[in-house]
Design an enzyme around this catalytic site. Structure first.
Site, PDB file in Angstrom:
ATOM      1  N   ASP A 139       0.828  -1.205   0.000  1.00 35.53           N
ATOM      2  CA  ASP A 139       0.000   0.000   0.000  1.00 35.53           C
ATOM      3  C   ASP A 139       0.864   1.258   0.000  1.00 35.53           C
ATOM      4  O   ASP A 139       0.490   2.287  -0.570  1.00 35.53           O
ATOM      5  CB  ASP A 139      -0.925  -0.002   1.217  1.00 35.53           C
ATOM      6  N   HIS A 147      -7.752  -0.402   9.153  1.00 32.50           N
ATOM      7  CA  HIS A 147      -6.782   0.157   8.220  1.00 32.50           C
ATOM      8  C   HIS A 147      -7.119   1.631   8.046  1.00 32.50           C
ATOM      9  O   HIS A 147      -8.109   1.977   7.397  1.00 32.50           O
ATOM     10  CB  HIS A 147      -6.883  -0.593   6.883  1.00 32.50           C
ATOM     11  N   CYS A 173      -4.136   5.151  -2.166  1.00 34.23           N
ATOM     12  CA  CYS A 173      -4.710   4.395  -3.274  1.00 34.23           C
ATOM     13  C   CYS A 173      -4.611   5.201  -4.563  1.00 34.23           C
ATOM     14  O   CYS A 173      -5.068   6.352  -4.613  1.00 34.23           O
ATOM     15  CB  CYS A 173      -6.176   4.063  -2.980  1.00 34.23           C
ATOM     16  N   ASN A 197      -0.793   6.218   4.759  1.00 37.85           N
ATOM     17  CA  ASN A 197      -1.413   5.439   5.820  1.00 37.85           C
ATOM     18  C   ASN A 197      -0.959   5.944   7.185  1.00 37.85           C
ATOM     19  O   ASN A 197      -0.020   6.728   7.302  1.00 37.85           O
ATOM     20  CB  ASN A 197      -0.994   3.963   5.702  1.00 37.85           C
TER      21      ASN A 197
END
Length: 320
Positions: free
Chosen positions: A18, A215, A248, A257
């Site tokens: 990610d 998440h 994303c 994140n």
């Protein structure tokens, strides 16, 4: 009422997937392997998401995931997982030797079509096929667990608010299809603490705490606040990304994140055990910053842990 926290929390590191998938600079296979091997040496990470098996023309940073999985030095009991969006990706992931499959489906119909080119019901059909592919009898390999990440669980950049009951119905459908667990993902950082606490409490009653992960993204600065809200609601599994990288590529405005080392530092300060070596994480984040050639958003790598002490400056003589 005091904050309720568990004695131990399990951390999943998603930076190699990610985190790197949105970076403008594509790392070499050797550098990705080195990153994963460094993370593997930082203690009791529950999982490391080491790559994804998606179309290389859409996510070119992950085009070499099969080579990465073959080259990493595995350190049990850490599980090395791969993200897939359909059964073709799952076949490639199984061939590469993943310990676990992470299947992504959105709670927003618009986002799911944007992300994987399918409706939600079509994605659930793909999930059933993937669970069958990974089931016992796939000789000579053992069964591979399939976890489902429900993206846009706290809001969609296209549709706005996503009803909690829709997220819970999707989680229930995933578990009924054979998923080992579900992860509620705040894909573009739209979550806020009271919303998180309520949804986590409901999802924990549905899935059970061991089968529930969280998440969070720090897009609007609420990442660690949302971690605290989820902890208070009973969650014990959290994704983090080394250095705070990530986002994303199919979500407008997406940024990094929750930073793994910042989250671990906070948990340790609160007396919550993770089994992770914080200094190793910080060293890895600094190494990655040099590799990517840009400042990373992690805070502990800048300020150091709260235990850091500085010498008292010598008092200068007054001018008069």
């Amino acid at each position: 009422m005091p904050l309720r926290v568990p004695a131990r929390v399990h951390i999943v590191e998603v930076g190699p997937r990610d985190g790197l998938q949105i970076e403008p600079r594509t790392l070499s296979t050797a550098d990705k392997v080195a990153l994963i091997d460094r993370l593997s040496g930082c203690g009791a990470l529950e999982k490391i998401e080491a790559g994804s098996f998606v179309r290389p023309d859409l996510v070119p940073q992950m085009a070499d995931s099969q080579e990465v999985f073959r080259a990493i030095r595995r350190r049990p009991p850490i599980r090395y997982t791969g993200l897939v969006g359909n059964s073709r990706g799952a076949e490639r992931a199984l061939e590469a030797g993943v310990d676990e499959i992470d299947f992504s489906v959105a709670a927003s119909e618009t986002f799911n079509r944007r992300n994987v080119r399918k409706g939600i019901d079509e994605s659930l059909e793909e999930l059933r096929r993937i669970v069958a592919l990974a089931a016992p009898g796939r000789a000579p390999a053992p069964a591979v667990p399939v976890w489902v990440t429900i993206s846009t669980a706290f809001g969609c950049p296209y549709e706005g608010e996503v009803p909690a009951d829709r997220v819970l119905r999707l989680a229930e459908a995933a578990l009924e299809a054979g998923a080992a667990g579900v992860v509620l993902a705040d894909t573009t950082g739209m979550a806020y603490p009271t919303q998180v606490g309520e949804l986590v409490r409901q999802a924990a009653r549905l899935a059970g705490t061991p089968r529930l992960g969280l998440h969070f993204h720090n897009t609007r600065g609420a990442g660690l606040a949302n971690v605290l809200a989820a902890l208070d609601a009973g969650a014990v599994r959290f994704d983090g990304s080394i250095g705070g990288i990530g986002g994303c590529p199919f979500a407008p405005g997406a940024t990094g994140n929750v930073c793994t080392e910042d989250m671990v530092h906070m948990l340790h300060a609160m007396g919550v055990e993770t089994g992770i070596d914080l200094s190793c994480l910080v060293e890895t984040a600094r190494w990655l910053e040099g590799l990517l050639g840009r400042p990373l958003p992690g805070q502990v790598m800048r300020a150091g842990p709260r235990s850091r002490r500085y010498p008292v400056p010598e008092e200068r003589p007054r001018a008069c």
